[in-house]
Design an enzyme around this catalytic site. Structure first.
Site, PDB file in Angstrom:
ATOM      1  N   GLY A  92      -2.060 -33.328  18.035  1.00  0.00           N
ATOM      2  CA  GLY A  92      -3.098 -33.844  18.929  1.00  0.00           C
ATOM      3  C   GLY A  92      -4.324 -34.176  18.103  1.00  0.00           C
ATOM      4  O   GLY A  92      -4.433 -35.262  17.526  1.00  0.00           O
TER       5      GLY A  92
ATOM      6  N   GLY B 128     -12.030 -48.321  20.641  1.00  0.00           N
ATOM      7  CA  GLY B 128     -11.672 -47.572  21.853  1.00  0.00           C
ATOM      8  C   GLY B 128     -12.750 -46.562  22.223  1.00  0.00           C
ATOM      9  O   GLY B 128     -13.055 -46.361  23.398  1.00  0.00           O
ATOM     10  N   ARG B 129     -13.342 -45.935  21.217  1.00  0.00           N
ATOM     11  CA  ARG B 129     -14.360 -44.915  21.502  1.00  0.00           C
ATOM     12  C   ARG B 129     -15.618 -45.532  22.091  1.00  0.00           C
ATOM     13  O   ARG B 129     -16.238 -44.958  22.993  1.00  0.00           O
ATOM     14  CB  ARG B 129     -14.672 -44.139  20.205  1.00  0.00           C
TER      15      ARG B 129
ATOM     16  N   ARG C 220     -29.619 -37.490  53.872  1.00  0.00           N
ATOM     17  CA  ARG C 220     -29.289 -36.142  54.344  1.00  0.00           C
ATOM     18  C   ARG C 220     -30.560 -35.342  54.657  1.00  0.00           C
ATOM     19  O   ARG C 220     -31.456 -35.251  53.810  1.00  0.00           O
ATOM     20  CB  ARG C 220     -28.467 -35.423  53.268  1.00  0.00           C
TER      21      ARG C 220
ATOM     22  N   PHE D 243     -37.098 -32.540  48.229  1.00  0.00           N
ATOM     23  CA  PHE D 243     -37.144 -31.261  47.490  1.00  0.00           C
ATOM     24  C   PHE D 243     -37.184 -31.532  45.985  1.00  0.00           C
ATOM     25  O   PHE D 243     -36.378 -32.313  45.462  1.00  0.00           O
ATOM     26  CB  PHE D 243     -35.918 -30.398  47.814  1.00  0.00           C
TER      27      PHE D 243
ATOM     28  N   GLU E 199      -8.957 -39.949  23.075  1.00  0.00           N
ATOM     29  CA  GLU E 199      -9.526 -40.748  21.976  1.00  0.00           C
ATOM     30  C   GLU E 199     -10.211 -39.827  20.959  1.00  0.00           C
ATOM     31  O   GLU E 199     -11.189 -40.214  20.312  1.00  0.00           O
ATOM     32  CB  GLU E 199     -10.524 -41.797  22.498  1.00  0.00           C
TER      33      GLU E 199
ATOM     34  N   ARG F  83     -18.997 -35.456   9.071  1.00  0.00           N
ATOM     35  CA  ARG F  83     -18.430 -35.974   7.810  1.00  0.00           C
ATOM     36  C   ARG F  83     -19.210 -37.184   7.312  1.00  0.00           C
ATOM     37  O   ARG F  83     -19.431 -37.341   6.119  1.00  0.00           O
ATOM     38  CB  ARG F  83     -16.972 -36.367   8.011  1.00  0.00           C
TER      39      ARG F  83
HETATM   40  C1  LIG Z   1      -4.844 -38.413  30.320  1.00  0.00           C
HETATM   41  C2  LIG Z   1      -4.630 -38.518  28.844  1.00  0.00           C
HETATM   42  C3  LIG Z   1      -4.349 -39.758  28.291  1.00  0.00           C
HETATM   43  C4  LIG Z   1      -4.098 -39.880  26.925  1.00  0.00           C
HETATM   44  N1  LIG Z   1      -3.770 -41.096  26.400  1.00  0.00           N
HETATM   45  C5  LIG Z   1      -3.360 -41.185  25.111  1.00  0.00           C
HETATM   46  C6  LIG Z   1      -2.838 -42.405  24.596  1.00  0.00           C
HETATM   47  O1  LIG Z   1      -2.797 -43.439  25.286  1.00  0.00           O
HETATM   48  N2  LIG Z   1      -2.345 -42.411  23.322  1.00  0.00           N
HETATM   49  C7  LIG Z   1      -2.373 -41.303  22.532  1.00  0.00           C
HETATM   50  O2  LIG Z   1      -1.923 -41.384  21.394  1.00  0.00           O
HETATM   51  N3  LIG Z   1      -2.881 -40.132  22.986  1.00  0.00           N
HETATM   52  C8  LIG Z   1      -3.369 -40.051  24.249  1.00  0.00           C
HETATM   53  N4  LIG Z   1      -3.857 -38.857  24.742  1.00  0.00           N
HETATM   54  C9  LIG Z   1      -3.850 -37.682  23.875  1.00  0.00           C
HETATM   55  C10 LIG Z   1      -5.241 -37.218  23.466  1.00  0.00           C
HETATM   56  O3  LIG Z   1      -5.765 -38.111  22.518  1.00  0.00           O
HETATM   57  C11 LIG Z   1      -5.114 -35.779  22.949  1.00  0.00           C
HETATM   58  O4  LIG Z   1      -4.920 -34.963  24.106  1.00  0.00           O
HETATM   59  C12 LIG Z   1      -6.342 -35.328  22.186  1.00  0.00           C
HETATM   60  O5  LIG Z   1      -6.427 -36.001  20.963  1.00  0.00           O
HETATM   61  C13 LIG Z   1      -6.377 -33.811  21.942  1.00  0.00           C
HETATM   62  O6  LIG Z   1      -5.165 -33.335  21.450  1.00  0.00           O
HETATM   63  P1  LIG Z   1      -4.483 -32.048  22.138  1.00  0.00           P
HETATM   64  O7  LIG Z   1      -4.425 -32.320  23.602  1.00  0.00           O
HETATM   65  O8  LIG Z   1      -3.221 -31.774  21.430  1.00  0.00           O
HETATM   66  O9  LIG Z   1      -5.514 -30.883  21.936  1.00  0.00           O
HETATM   67  P2  LIG Z   1      -5.613 -29.904  20.655  1.00  0.00           P
HETATM   68  O10 LIG Z   1      -5.694 -30.715  19.413  1.00  0.00           O
HETATM   69  O11 LIG Z   1      -4.568 -28.877  20.759  1.00  0.00           O
HETATM   70  O12 LIG Z   1      -7.045 -29.253  20.900  1.00  0.00           O
HETATM   71  C14 LIG Z   1      -7.254 -28.113  21.753  1.00  0.00           C
HETATM   72  C15 LIG Z   1      -8.705 -27.688  21.593  1.00  0.00           C
HETATM   73  O13 LIG Z   1      -8.969 -27.308  20.221  1.00  0.00           O
HETATM   74  C16 LIG Z   1     -10.055 -28.040  19.705  1.00  0.00           C
HETATM   75  N5  LIG Z   1      -9.849 -28.317  18.275  1.00  0.00           N
HETATM   76  C17 LIG Z   1      -8.723 -28.764  17.659  1.00  0.00           C
HETATM   77  N6  LIG Z   1      -8.932 -28.901  16.348  1.00  0.00           N
HETATM   78  C18 LIG Z   1     -10.224 -28.545  16.113  1.00  0.00           C
HETATM   79  C19 LIG Z   1     -11.051 -28.472  14.951  1.00  0.00           C
HETATM   80  N7  LIG Z   1     -10.614 -28.824  13.739  1.00  0.00           N
HETATM   81  N8  LIG Z   1     -12.326 -28.041  15.108  1.00  0.00           N
HETATM   82  C20 LIG Z   1     -12.808 -27.700  16.326  1.00  0.00           C
HETATM   83  N9  LIG Z   1     -12.077 -27.747  17.457  1.00  0.00           N
HETATM   84  C21 LIG Z   1     -10.796 -28.161  17.357  1.00  0.00           C
HETATM   85  C22 LIG Z   1     -10.062 -29.334  20.520  1.00  0.00           C
HETATM   86  O14 LIG Z   1     -11.331 -29.983  20.474  1.00  0.00           O
HETATM   87  C23 LIG Z   1      -9.702 -28.821  21.898  1.00  0.00           C
HETATM   88  O15 LIG Z   1     -10.844 -28.312  22.542  1.00  0.00           O
HETATM   89  C24 LIG Z   1      -4.160 -38.733  26.098  1.00  0.00           C
HETATM   90  C25 LIG Z   1      -4.474 -37.487  26.665  1.00  0.00           C
HETATM   91  C26 LIG Z   1      -4.703 -37.372  28.014  1.00  0.00           C
HETATM   92  C27 LIG Z   1      -5.013 -36.025  28.586  1.00  0.00           C
END
Ligand SMILES: Cc1cc2nc3c(=O)[nH]c(=O)nc-3n(C[C@H](O)[C@H](O)[C@H](O)COP(=O)(O)OP(=O)(O)OC[C@H]3O[C@@H](n4cnc5c(N)ncnc54)[C@H](O)[C@@H]3O)c2cc1C
Length: 384
Positions: A130, A241-242, A267, A277, A362, A374
């Site tokens: 992720g 995208g961001r 309201r 308020f 994203e 960074r």
């Molecule tokens: C509705 C939805 C649509 C999406 N669409 C797409 C898409 O079209 N294409 C695609 O490729 N992906 C997509 N994603 C995936 C999305 O980009 C990932 O969910 C996201 O990058 C986070 O990865 P993860 O869910 O595995 O969380 P994790 O990486 O497991 O993170 C869990 C927590 O740990 C924190 N964390 C992780 N590493 C660190 C670090 N080094 N330092 C501090 N904190 C950290 C994170 O910030 C988070 O709070 C989508 C996700 C959702 C929910």
């Protein structure tokens, strides 16, 4: 420095505002309720030139600036965040193909994507990759004139509905970005099927689907860029995208603010409108102030992307700041409406459910802060 929109930007914003009010706002709650993906709306957006927004005109695109694009996403998201997000992902794919594809690849896919005949999806994430996306394990093994794909991708927005998938897969073993390559995969090719559809908190009319590849052979000619360049392509797509997601967040927050303001004026409690308020006034004032700050940062990030000026850091700042702001604003909009904010008679509960994911996808907002740090401090990874 000028803060006014030029005539073209103003016209585009006006056009998309009218489209949103007519085609999205009246239906968004019903789509959310029914988890309905409005594919027909994408054809209408194609007619407005929104399906190839930053794509050159010679491939059927509109060649809009990123700043004009930000105005589009902001307006669409006021009506339906899910549609704005689906369009952003589609344009990431169309734009990346136009930018990184060779002439044959561009001719094959870009005009049909820009015309809305084809819908795009972007697939980087996996169950175990992720935030650490570079560690992805979906494989693309070279065999003669083909690549054989094996693996499972997760979280794909537009998954199942899309016709074209921009796929990041590993062409050499390991866990780092140097072994990742980018491919275009067409829906319907043998060995490629869809897995589960996610059941989400919000963004119900945007499908999020699993992709499964089992000995799926794709032509060598479907690789975008060189072997090992895939992660770079993905990151370049994510910069745009961001900024788009930052603009989406501004739009959702603006819609929440407007609903809360209207409600506060009508309201009555204790014999007066709740807008009299100070506690409510301050919530509305904070909302307006933070939306405006986020809007300016998003526009600046879009402008820097257009100018090619150190845009990655600004894209992360815009995404992170605007989505954190929108989470706060939508939560407070629910608060201003009291019980009425918590039920589905008003759209603010949907805004709040929808926007939460913008702090996650994203790149989570923790990851955005790492990216910003960074840029400011250099690579923080320990060496030696
Ligand atoms: C509705 C939805 C649509 C999406 N669409 C797409 C898409 O079209 N294409 C695609 O490729 N992906 C997509 N994603 C995936 C999305 O980009 C990932 O969910 C996201 O990058 C986070 O990865 P993860 O869910 O595995 O969380 P994790 O990486 O497991 O993170 C869990 C927590 O740990 C924190 N964390 C992780 N590493 C660190 C670090 N080094 N330092 C501090 N904190 C950290 C994170 O910030 C988070 O709070 C989508 C996700 C959702 C929910």
């Amino acid at each position: 420095m000028k803060f006014d929109l030029d005539e073209e930007q103003s016209d585009i914003r006006g056009m998309v505002r009218r489209f949103t009010e007519e085609k999205l706002t009246p239906y968004a709650s019903e789509w959310d309720e029914k988890e309905y993906f409005p594919r027909e709306v994408y054809s209408e957006m194609a007619e407005l030139g929104l399906m190839g927004m930053t794509t050159p005109e010679e491939y059927g695109g509109s060649a809009l600036s990123r700043l004009a694009g930000a105005l589009v996403y902001e307006e669409l998201a006021k009506g339906d965040m899910a549609t704005a997000v689906g369009l952003s992902v589609h344009n990431m794919v169309t734009g990346s193909l136009a930018r990184f594809g060779n002439e044959e690849q561009r001719r094959r896919w870009v005009p049909r994507l820009a015309a809305g005949e084809l819908l795009g999806a972007f697939s980087l994430s996996e169950a175990d990759a992720g935030s650490d996306a570079a560690s992805l394990q979906c494989r693309a093994d070279r065999q003669g004139d083909s690549y054989i794909l094996n693996g499972t991708k997760l979280w794909v927005t537009n998954g199942g509905e899309a016709d074209i998938y921009l796929l990041m897969a590993r062409t050499s073993p390991g866990h780092d970005s140097s072994g990742v390559s980018c491919f275009v995969v067409e829906k319907g090719i043998p060995g490629f099927r869809f897995g589960k559809t996610e059941r989400k908190m919000g963004l119900h009319s945007s499908p999020t689907r699993e992709l499964i590849f089992e000995n799926c052979a794709i032509p060598h000619a479907w690789r975008l860029g060189e072997e090992g360049q895939g992660f770079k392509i993905a990151l370049a797509s994510l910069d745009g995208g961001r900024v788009n997601i930052g603009a989406v967040a501004v739009g959702v927050a603006q819609a929440a603010f407007e609903t809360a303001t209207r409600y506060a004026r009508e309201r009555e409690q204790f014999g007066q409108t709740i807008s009299s308020f100070q506690a409510v006034q301050f919530m509305l004032a904070d909302m307006a102030m933070k939306i405006e700050a986020a809007r300016l940062l998003v526009y600046e990030a879009a402008y820097k992307l257009d100018q090619g000026q150190g845009s990655g850091m600004y894209a992360s700042m815009a995404k992170c700041f605007a989505t954190d702001m929108a989470m706060e604003v939508t939560t407070n909009a629910v608060q201003v409406l009291g019980g009425a904010g918590y039920v589905r008679d008003y759209p603010v509960e949907r805004y709040m459910r929808d926007i939460k994911v913008a702090q996650i996808f994203e790149g989570t907002n923790q990851i955005q802060r790492i990216v910003i740090a960074r840029y400011l401090l250099g690579n923080l990874r320990r060496r030696g």
